[in-house]
Design a protein around this motif. Sequence first.
Motif, PDB file in Angstrom:
ATOM      1  N   ARG A  92      13.698  31.706 -96.770  1.00 13.57           N
ATOM      2  CA  ARG A  92      12.955  30.621 -96.119  1.00 13.57           C
ATOM      3  C   ARG A  92      12.396  29.662 -97.170  1.00 13.57           C
ATOM      4  O   ARG A  92      11.820  30.082 -98.171  1.00 13.57           O
ATOM      5  CB  ARG A  92      11.816  31.220 -95.290  1.00 13.57           C
ATOM      6  CG  ARG A  92      11.167  30.250 -94.318  1.00 13.57           C
ATOM      7  CD  ARG A  92      10.316  31.031 -93.306  1.00 13.57           C
ATOM      8  NE  ARG A  92       9.624  30.169 -92.377  1.00 13.57           N
ATOM      9  CZ  ARG A  92      10.180  29.569 -91.344  1.00 13.57           C
ATOM     10  NH1 ARG A  92      11.465  29.742 -91.102  1.00 13.57           N
ATOM     11  NH2 ARG A  92       9.475  28.803 -90.535  1.00 13.57           N
ATOM     12  N   GLY A  95      10.322  25.650 -97.774  1.00 12.10           N
ATOM     13  CA  GLY A  95       9.510  24.602 -97.172  1.00 12.10           C
ATOM     14  C   GLY A  95       9.818  23.269 -97.819  1.00 12.10           C
ATOM     15  O   GLY A  95      10.095  23.190 -99.019  1.00 12.10           O
ATOM     16  N   GLN A 113      16.436  26.189 -88.384  1.00 12.01           N
ATOM     17  CA  GLN A 113      14.974  26.072 -88.385  1.00 12.01           C
ATOM     18  C   GLN A 113      14.274  27.411 -88.654  1.00 12.01           C
ATOM     19  O   GLN A 113      13.082  27.439 -88.953  1.00 12.01           O
ATOM     20  CB  GLN A 113      14.503  25.484 -87.061  1.00 12.01           C
ATOM     21  CG  GLN A 113      14.847  23.993 -86.965  1.00 12.01           C
ATOM     22  CD  GLN A 113      14.474  23.393 -85.636  1.00 12.01           C
ATOM     23  OE1 GLN A 113      14.798  23.955 -84.574  1.00 12.01           O
ATOM     24  NE2 GLN A 113      13.796  22.269 -85.657  1.00 12.01           N
ATOM     25  N   GLU A 163      11.253  25.061 -93.116  1.00 11.21           N
ATOM     26  CA  GLU A 163       9.998  24.574 -92.521  1.00 11.21           C
ATOM     27  C   GLU A 163       9.694  23.207 -93.140  1.00 11.21           C
ATOM     28  O   GLU A 163       9.705  23.053 -94.365  1.00 11.21           O
ATOM     29  CB  GLU A 163       8.856  25.556 -92.815  1.00 11.21           C
ATOM     30  CG  GLU A 163       7.585  25.272 -92.058  1.00 11.21           C
ATOM     31  CD  GLU A 163       7.664  25.657 -90.581  1.00 11.21           C
ATOM     32  OE1 GLU A 163       7.053  24.945 -89.761  1.00 11.21           O
ATOM     33  OE2 GLU A 163       8.330  26.664 -90.269  1.00 11.21           O
ATOM     34  N   CYS A 179       7.182  19.822 -93.535  1.00 12.82           N
ATOM     35  CA  CYS A 179       5.879  19.162 -93.395  1.00 12.82           C
ATOM     36  C   CYS A 179       6.056  17.682 -93.733  1.00 12.82           C
ATOM     37  O   CYS A 179       6.645  17.341 -94.767  1.00 12.82           O
ATOM     38  CB  CYS A 179       4.851  19.780 -94.338  1.00 12.82           C
ATOM     39  SG  CYS A 179       4.338  21.439 -93.886  1.00 12.82           S
ATOM     40  N   TYR A 212      -0.075  26.019 -95.701  1.00 15.91           N
ATOM     41  CA  TYR A 212       0.644  26.243 -94.446  1.00 15.91           C
ATOM     42  C   TYR A 212       2.025  26.846 -94.725  1.00 15.91           C
ATOM     43  O   TYR A 212       2.437  27.823 -94.072  1.00 15.91           O
ATOM     44  CB  TYR A 212       0.788  24.917 -93.696  1.00 15.91           C
ATOM     45  CG  TYR A 212       1.701  24.990 -92.502  1.00 15.91           C
ATOM     46  CD1 TYR A 212       1.260  25.500 -91.284  1.00 15.91           C
ATOM     47  CD2 TYR A 212       3.024  24.547 -92.595  1.00 15.91           C
ATOM     48  CE1 TYR A 212       2.113  25.576 -90.185  1.00 15.91           C
ATOM     49  CE2 TYR A 212       3.878  24.614 -91.502  1.00 15.91           C
ATOM     50  CZ  TYR A 212       3.419  25.133 -90.304  1.00 15.91           C
ATOM     51  OH  TYR A 212       4.267  25.205 -89.227  1.00 15.91           O
ATOM     52  N   LEU A 213       2.739  26.307 -95.709  1.00  9.09           N
ATOM     53  CA  LEU A 213       4.082  26.795 -96.019  1.00  9.09           C
ATOM     54  C   LEU A 213       4.042  28.195 -96.608  1.00  9.09           C
ATOM     55  O   LEU A 213       4.932  29.004 -96.358  1.00  9.09           O
ATOM     56  CB  LEU A 213       4.796  25.815 -96.955  1.00  9.09           C
ATOM     57  CG  LEU A 213       5.106  24.445 -96.329  1.00  9.09           C
ATOM     58  CD1 LEU A 213       5.646  23.480 -97.373  1.00  9.09           C
ATOM     59  CD2 LEU A 213       6.081  24.567 -95.165  1.00  9.09           C
ATOM     60  N   LYS A 249       3.810  30.506 -93.765  1.00 11.11           N
ATOM     61  CA  LYS A 249       5.081  30.628 -93.042  1.00 11.11           C
ATOM     62  C   LYS A 249       6.104  31.475 -93.806  1.00 11.11           C
ATOM     63  O   LYS A 249       7.244  31.606 -93.374  1.00 11.11           O
ATOM     64  CB  LYS A 249       5.667  29.242 -92.755  1.00 11.11           C
ATOM     65  CG  LYS A 249       4.890  28.449 -91.713  1.00 11.11           C
ATOM     66  CD  LYS A 249       4.996  29.101 -90.348  1.00 11.11           C
ATOM     67  CE  LYS A 249       4.333  28.294 -89.264  1.00 11.11           C
ATOM     68  NZ  LYS A 249       4.489  28.911 -87.921  1.00 11.11           N
ATOM     69  N   CYS A 282       7.413  30.943 -96.893  1.00 11.32           N
ATOM     70  CA  CYS A 282       8.400  30.224 -97.698  1.00 11.32           C
ATOM     71  C   CYS A 282       8.382  30.741 -99.137  1.00 11.32           C
ATOM     72  O   CYS A 282       7.318  30.833 -99.759  1.00 11.32           O
ATOM     73  CB  CYS A 282       8.109  28.724 -97.683  1.00 11.32           C
ATOM     74  SG  CYS A 282       8.255  27.984 -96.042  1.00 11.32           S
TER      75      CYS A 282
END
Length: 362
Positions: A272, A274, A297, A301, A303, A324-325, A328, A330
């Motif tokens: 994953r 970002g 997706q 991710e 932003c 935030y990433l 998630k 990343c």
Amino acid sequence: MKKNTMIIQVDTPQFDRDIERAATLLKKGENVAFPTETVYGLGGNAFDEQAILGIYEAKGRPSDNPLIVHISNKKMLEDLAIEIQPYVWHLIEAFWPGPLTVVLKKKQAVSSRVTGGLDTVAVRMPNHPVALKLIELAGVPVAAPSANLSGRPSPTKAAYVIEDLTGRVACIVAGEACEIGLESTVLDVTGENPVILRPGSVTQEQIESVVGSCEVDPALRDFSSEFAPKSPGMKYKHYAPEAQVTVYRGDGTQIIQMLETKCLDAISNGYRIGLMIFEADDLVLRNLSKDWPENWQAHVEICLEGNPSDLSEFARKLFGDMRYLDGKGCQSIYIHGVEETHLGRAIMNRLEKASEGRVFKI
């Protein structure tokens, strides 16, 4: 030792009473986190050595990294500094209260623990009603670096402060998200001409419009440990998420091609990533994604950082999007960098540190 952290919410009926409690804690030598217009700060009485030690301990911060002292009125400045050059008052008139920190010769009463062993002290007056009220009620200058664990992205929301510092400090004042999102500009004003030690939202061009000339410290890009930092943010790895950060600058088409390659690699290898990109980049990438596997997706991710013609949104979101990433999951973050003019200097300064120099022009 783990502390019982009191969380105070702004804009509640009991806030006036609660902010007085927070101010009392500061006066007693405890550490209190609070919102400012730049980022959340972790405060301690600037004249109390134990309070200063508490800041370093709570953050895990190196003790030779100086702290910025926050004040609520100009009289407090006279309690901290000496030999104030005449042009400094013009800067104060133009930018206080606000995101400008001035570095001045310190008075003897200011502990060397606050100044990282230097004979100078960094001072600013924040432009935030909660910060100003807290300092005024405490009645003392408040030393306050960013309210995060050392090395992590600076906190622009109360949730990030609570995540990092619950159990480490006596109190957290939880307000709204910070308006600016980047730490203050730090300006050495001990000489005849001001020198930028850390770029921020008060730009070199704005400073020059007030005092005529302004230099940039050549040590600003030095990541080595061979010098004593004159300002927060000059020496150690800062602002870094858990994910590895890479920044690309230059031709927009080539940057998009590079990002597509990174996306396809993540999709095919099952990890994953970002992206922190502009809205126009996103439109192109989503058009390209029509030819990607349907599950893309789950591996990418995105932003959005607004528009490169107005970097205020990028500045405001930068630290929060990194966190935030991270949240998630990343493993890597790829960022579309900007030109180093005006606010772009401050953004790229933070990205240089967050990426440990992994900034590529393509």
